[in-house]
Write an enzyme that holds these catalytic residues in place. Structure first.
Site, PDB file in Angstrom:
ATOM      1  CE  LYS A  22      36.699  -1.105  34.327  1.00 14.19           C
ATOM      2  NZ  LYS A  22      36.043   0.213  33.203  1.00 14.19           N
ATOM      3  N   GLY A  23      41.200  -5.255  33.848  1.00 14.44           N
ATOM      4  CA  GLY A  23      42.161  -7.072  34.886  1.00 14.44           C
ATOM      5  C   GLY A  23      43.047  -7.007  33.503  1.00 14.44           C
ATOM      6  CB  CYS A  24      43.463  -5.994  29.556  1.00 17.17           C
ATOM      7  SG  CYS A  24      44.459  -6.415  28.871  1.00 17.17           S
ATOM      8  CB  ALA A  25      49.243  -6.456  31.707  1.00 16.29           C
ATOM      9  CB  SER A  26      48.246  -3.520  27.408  1.00 13.73           C
ATOM     10  OG  SER A  26      49.219  -4.320  27.750  1.00 13.73           O
TER      11      SER A  26
END
Length: 71
Positions: A31-35
């Site tokens: 969670k929280g990753c752009a990819s």
């Protein structure tokens, strides 16, 4: 230079074995990753001498290389 570093990350990412389709689940997504990044953990030997293994993958080439580098 930076281009060579990016190429190297992409190269080591391509060598990373792909996850099984069922492992690319919401439960394994970081969670929280752009990819999209998936991380799977395995405990091979439970108990005080536990051995953990990690597998990971991303849908972005450079991020997949970063996952491979981290693993």
């Amino acid at each position: 230079d930076w281009e060579e570093r990016y190429r190297y990350l992409i190269e080591i990412g391509k060598a990373l074995p792909p996850l099984a389709p069922d492992q690319r689940s919401e439960e394994n997504r970081v969670k929280g990753c752009a990819s999209n990044v998936w991380l799977v953990t395995h405990v091979d030997q439970p108990g005080p001498d536990a051995v953990m293994r990690f597998e990971g993958e991303s849908d972005a080439h450079i991020v997949k290389g970063l996952v491979a580098l981290t693993l």
